[in-house]
Enzyme design. Structure first.
Site, PDB file in Angstrom:
ATOM      1  N   LEU A 176      -3.322  11.725   3.554  1.00 47.44           N
ATOM      2  CA  LEU A 176      -2.230  11.464   3.112  1.00 47.44           C
ATOM      3  C   LEU A 176      -2.172  11.315   1.564  1.00 47.44           C
ATOM      4  O   LEU A 176      -3.246  11.143   0.775  1.00 47.44           O
ATOM      5  CB  LEU A 176      -1.720   9.819   3.732  1.00 47.44           C
ATOM      6  CG  LEU A 176      -1.340   9.726   4.841  1.00 47.44           C
ATOM      7  CD1 LEU A 176      -1.183   8.412   5.410  1.00 47.44           C
ATOM      8  CD2 LEU A 176      -0.065  10.591   5.224  1.00 47.44           C
ATOM      9  N   TYR A 184     -15.455   3.211  10.003  1.00 47.66           N
ATOM     10  CA  TYR A 184     -13.968   3.148   9.881  1.00 47.66           C
ATOM     11  C   TYR A 184     -13.411   3.909  11.075  1.00 47.66           C
ATOM     12  O   TYR A 184     -12.252   3.272  11.569  1.00 47.66           O
ATOM     13  CB  TYR A 184     -13.586   3.889   8.610  1.00 47.66           C
ATOM     14  CG  TYR A 184     -11.916   3.976   8.304  1.00 47.66           C
ATOM     15  CD1 TYR A 184     -11.174   3.106   8.043  1.00 47.66           C
ATOM     16  CD2 TYR A 184     -11.180   5.329   8.695  1.00 47.66           C
ATOM     17  CE1 TYR A 184      -9.858   3.194   7.874  1.00 47.66           C
ATOM     18  CE2 TYR A 184     -10.046   5.333   8.396  1.00 47.66           C
ATOM     19  CZ  TYR A 184      -9.182   4.332   7.905  1.00 47.66           C
ATOM     20  OH  TYR A 184      -7.912   4.345   7.704  1.00 47.66           O
ATOM     21  N   VAL A 187       1.098   3.591   2.450  1.00 42.72           N
ATOM     22  CA  VAL A 187       2.005   3.900   3.540  1.00 42.72           C
ATOM     23  C   VAL A 187       3.025   2.751   3.828  1.00 42.72           C
ATOM     24  O   VAL A 187       4.154   3.007   3.938  1.00 42.72           O
ATOM     25  CB  VAL A 187       1.021   3.845   4.859  1.00 42.72           C
ATOM     26  CG1 VAL A 187       1.760   3.975   6.145  1.00 42.72           C
ATOM     27  CG2 VAL A 187      -0.041   5.006   4.620  1.00 42.72           C
ATOM     28  N   GLY A 188       2.548   1.517   3.597  1.00 48.62           N
ATOM     29  CA  GLY A 188       3.288   0.454   3.740  1.00 48.62           C
ATOM     30  C   GLY A 188       4.833   0.540   2.738  1.00 48.62           C
ATOM     31  O   GLY A 188       5.951   0.442   3.172  1.00 48.62           O
ATOM     32  N   HIS A 219      -9.343   8.571  -1.876  1.00 47.17           N
ATOM     33  CA  HIS A 219      -9.435   9.876  -1.263  1.00 47.17           C
ATOM     34  C   HIS A 219      -9.532  11.360  -2.225  1.00 47.17           C
ATOM     35  O   HIS A 219      -9.211  11.105  -3.322  1.00 47.17           O
ATOM     36  CB  HIS A 219      -8.493  10.022  -0.148  1.00 47.17           C
ATOM     37  CG  HIS A 219      -8.195   9.022   0.970  1.00 47.17           C
ATOM     38  ND1 HIS A 219      -7.719   7.747   1.002  1.00 47.17           N
ATOM     39  CD2 HIS A 219      -9.410   9.022   2.127  1.00 47.17           C
ATOM     40  CE1 HIS A 219      -8.357   7.273   2.094  1.00 47.17           C
ATOM     41  NE2 HIS A 219      -9.058   7.928   2.651  1.00 47.17           N
ATOM     42  N   PRO A 271      -1.969  10.054  11.259  1.00 50.47           N
ATOM     43  CA  PRO A 271      -1.851  11.124  10.005  1.00 50.47           C
ATOM     44  C   PRO A 271      -3.295  11.819   9.612  1.00 50.47           C
ATOM     45  O   PRO A 271      -3.929  11.363   9.685  1.00 50.47           O
ATOM     46  CB  PRO A 271      -0.879  10.380   8.987  1.00 50.47           C
ATOM     47  CG  PRO A 271      -1.942   8.851   9.243  1.00 50.47           C
ATOM     48  CD  PRO A 271      -2.009   8.651  10.781  1.00 50.47           C
ATOM     49  N   THR A 272      -2.625  13.020   9.065  1.00 50.99           N
ATOM     50  CA  THR A 272      -3.549  13.638   8.430  1.00 50.99           C
ATOM     51  C   THR A 272      -4.035  13.297   6.925  1.00 50.99           C
ATOM     52  O   THR A 272      -3.464  11.818   6.907  1.00 50.99           O
ATOM     53  CB  THR A 272      -3.282  15.134   8.346  1.00 50.99           C
ATOM     54  OG1 THR A 272      -4.554  15.907   7.947  1.00 50.99           O
ATOM     55  CG2 THR A 272      -2.280  15.429   7.594  1.00 50.99           C
ATOM     56  N   ASP A 300     -19.827  16.962   1.585  1.00 51.07           N
ATOM     57  CA  ASP A 300     -18.935  17.515   1.948  1.00 51.07           C
ATOM     58  C   ASP A 300     -17.775  16.774   3.110  1.00 51.07           C
ATOM     59  O   ASP A 300     -16.732  17.004   3.011  1.00 51.07           O
ATOM     60  CB  ASP A 300     -18.922  18.899   2.664  1.00 51.07           C
ATOM     61  CG  ASP A 300     -19.047  20.240   1.612  1.00 51.07           C
ATOM     62  OD1 ASP A 300     -18.602  20.056   0.550  1.00 51.07           O
ATOM     63  OD2 ASP A 300     -19.876  21.188   1.974  1.00 51.07           O
ATOM     64  N   ARG A 352      -8.891  20.943   4.523  1.00 53.31           N
ATOM     65  CA  ARG A 352      -8.181  19.883   4.618  1.00 53.31           C
ATOM     66  C   ARG A 352      -6.570  19.840   4.724  1.00 53.31           C
ATOM     67  O   ARG A 352      -5.958  20.903   4.082  1.00 53.31           O
ATOM     68  CB  ARG A 352      -8.521  18.695   3.680  1.00 53.31           C
ATOM     69  CG  ARG A 352     -10.015  18.318   3.463  1.00 53.31           C
ATOM     70  CD  ARG A 352     -10.195  17.251   4.661  1.00 53.31           C
ATOM     71  NE  ARG A 352     -11.660  16.745   4.629  1.00 53.31           N
ATOM     72  CZ  ARG A 352     -12.553  17.356   5.226  1.00 53.31           C
ATOM     73  NH1 ARG A 352     -12.413  18.607   5.714  1.00 53.31           N
ATOM     74  NH2 ARG A 352     -13.629  16.770   5.010  1.00 53.31           N
ATOM     75  N   LYS A 406     -10.777   2.215  13.948  1.00 57.14           N
ATOM     76  CA  LYS A 406      -9.322   2.799  14.179  1.00 57.14           C
ATOM     77  C   LYS A 406      -9.305   3.546  15.733  1.00 57.14           C
ATOM     78  O   LYS A 406      -8.305   3.134  16.103  1.00 57.14           O
ATOM     79  CB  LYS A 406      -9.108   3.882  13.058  1.00 57.14           C
ATOM     80  CG  LYS A 406      -8.786   3.599  11.610  1.00 57.14           C
ATOM     81  CD  LYS A 406      -7.638   2.876  11.672  1.00 57.14           C
ATOM     82  CE  LYS A 406      -7.160   2.199  10.468  1.00 57.14           C
ATOM     83  NZ  LYS A 406      -5.924   1.529  10.406  1.00 57.14           N
ATOM     84  N   SER A 428      -6.161   7.386  11.617  1.00 56.06           N
ATOM     85  CA  SER A 428      -6.490   8.669  10.625  1.00 56.06           C
ATOM     86  C   SER A 428      -6.974   9.648  11.380  1.00 56.06           C
ATOM     87  O   SER A 428      -7.384   9.304  12.559  1.00 56.06           O
ATOM     88  CB  SER A 428      -7.552   7.892   9.568  1.00 56.06           C
ATOM     89  OG  SER A 428      -8.210   8.935   8.907  1.00 56.06           O
ATOM     90  N   SER A 429      -6.906  10.835  11.138  1.00 54.75           N
ATOM     91  CA  SER A 429      -7.368  11.821  11.838  1.00 54.75           C
ATOM     92  C   SER A 429      -8.954  11.824  11.774  1.00 54.75           C
ATOM     93  O   SER A 429      -9.383  12.611  12.479  1.00 54.75           O
ATOM     94  CB  SER A 429      -6.940  13.311  11.064  1.00 54.75           C
ATOM     95  OG  SER A 429      -7.554  13.314   9.704  1.00 54.75           O
ATOM     96  N   CYS A 430      -9.606  11.003  11.006  1.00 50.72           N
ATOM     97  CA  CYS A 430     -10.976  10.812  11.223  1.00 50.72           C
ATOM     98  C   CYS A 430     -11.531  10.076  12.450  1.00 50.72           C
ATOM     99  O   CYS A 430     -12.531  10.259  12.674  1.00 50.72           O
ATOM    100  CB  CYS A 430     -11.673  10.033  10.015  1.00 50.72           C
ATOM    101  SG  CYS A 430     -11.375   8.582   9.909  1.00 50.72           S
ATOM    102  N   GLY A 490       0.983  -1.155  -0.039  1.00 51.34           N
ATOM    103  CA  GLY A 490      -0.061  -0.055   0.006  1.00 51.34           C
ATOM    104  C   GLY A 490       0.631   1.435   0.051  1.00 51.34           C
ATOM    105  O   GLY A 490       2.084   1.017  -0.043  1.00 51.34           O
TER     106      GLY A 490
END
Length: 318
Positions: free
Chosen positions: A167, A137, A16-17, A180, A164-165, A270, A210, A141, A108-110, A14
């Site tokens: 990415l 999700y 990130v990985g 995203h 992280p915010t 939104d 964002r 997390k 994730s920031s969510c 992925g």
């Protein structure tokens, strides 16, 4: 951190990985353990326990997850909560059983409430309601964060959670059904440019704000945390600045060379109004992001062109 440590990067294919693997190798870490999903299905508890029992793993970087944008979260809520919970429970518990003392969990920031005071501090977690569009999700997390905290408290492990915010960067997902916002904008702007279209349609009103972090900066922050022996806790990772979606779309258009009109489809959602992270904890430790958005966008578009530039049809960029 010992350069000879055996580091298992879960989810190495992925965005990130793969960034983690690049950074570790660049910094001289050679004992990097990876497994494809065909070789090790992290949803299979028995397979995960068998893997940790047979491999000597010193550090786990848990970058494997089911991720996606608003559309994917809205249409696959059960998959998002089930698969992410299963991966976290299986890997974190098996790592503990195998005596792995250090683990980095990526969230994730969510995870933070929809109506947070800005910028968002780590202490705001669980203080009010989540954004409805990605609640399954986010709950998964949050459970990962709490798993790390619980194992540290009960068993003395050193499991850290990095949040992280938004990415972006090499090896991103450009499928419009699951991507995203920023990779979706890159693909849409590229296709509009190639087709000679006069406008670029963007979901929503363009007013939400964002923050965007290049994935190589997240990899750098991860190595920083490991090498500085950060033992536990929740840490935000971001740049400390945000832009409106309108401004982001305009910057993407410039980076790609699309000079048409940007049009907003206000019938589409939104999402969260704003998600700016307070990154002062990592800053006090001595780490800050170094890749600016302009530089990062240009590099990301080059990666996009290498992967998909030979086929300008819509089906190519998935």
């Amino acid at each position: 951190m010992d350069k000879n440590a055996n580091i298992f990067v879960a989810g190495h294919r992925g965005m990130v990985g793969s960034a983690l693997v690049r950074r570790l190798r660049a910094d001289g870490y050679t004992n990097i353990i990876t497994r494809t999903r065909a070789e090790l299905d992290l949803l299979d508890q028995a397979a995960v326990r068998s893997f940790f029992a047979s491999e000597r793993v010193d550090i786990v970087l848990l970058a494997s997850a089911k991720v996606g944008g608003i559309l994917a979260n809205a249409t696959q809520p059960a998959d998002f909560i089930h698969q992410n919970l299963a991966i976290e429970v299986n890997v974190i518990h098996a790592a503990y059983e195998a005596g792995v003392a250090r683990l980095v969990f990526f969230g994730s920031s969510c995870i933070y409430p929809r109506a947070c005071t800005q910028p968002i501090e780590e202490s705001y977690l669980l203080t009010s309601a989540l954004e409805a569009t990605n609640e399954p999700y986010a709950i998964a997390k949050i459970a990962g964060v709490k798993l790390c905290e619980a194992y540290n408290r009960q068993y003395g492990t050193r499991f850290v959670a990095l949040m992280p915010t938004n990415l972006y960067g090499p090896n991103d997902n450009y499928d419009l059904g699951s991507s995203h916002v920023l990779p979706a904008l890159i693909r849409k702007a590229h296709e509009a440019k190639v087709r000679g279209e006069s406008s670029l349609v963007v979901w929503g009103t363009g007013t939400p704000r964002r923050e965007f972090l290049h994935v190589d900066d997240l990899a750098a922050a991860t190595v920083f945390v490991l090498e500085n022996e950060v033992a536990d806790g929740l840490l935000n990772v971001g740049v400390g600045e945000d832009l409106s979606i309108r401004e982001v779309a305009e910057r993407v258009a410039v980076a790609i060379g699309f000079d048409g009109q940007i049009v907003f489809d206000t019938t589409k959602p939104d999402g969260t109004p704003r998600k700016l992270l307070d990154v002062s904890r990592l800053a006090r430790m001595g780490w800050r992001a170094s890749i600016g958005l302009r530089e990062g966008l240009e590099a990301t578009y080059r990666d996009f062109m290498v992967r998909y530039g030979s086929d300008t049809h819509s089906e190519a960029a998935v």
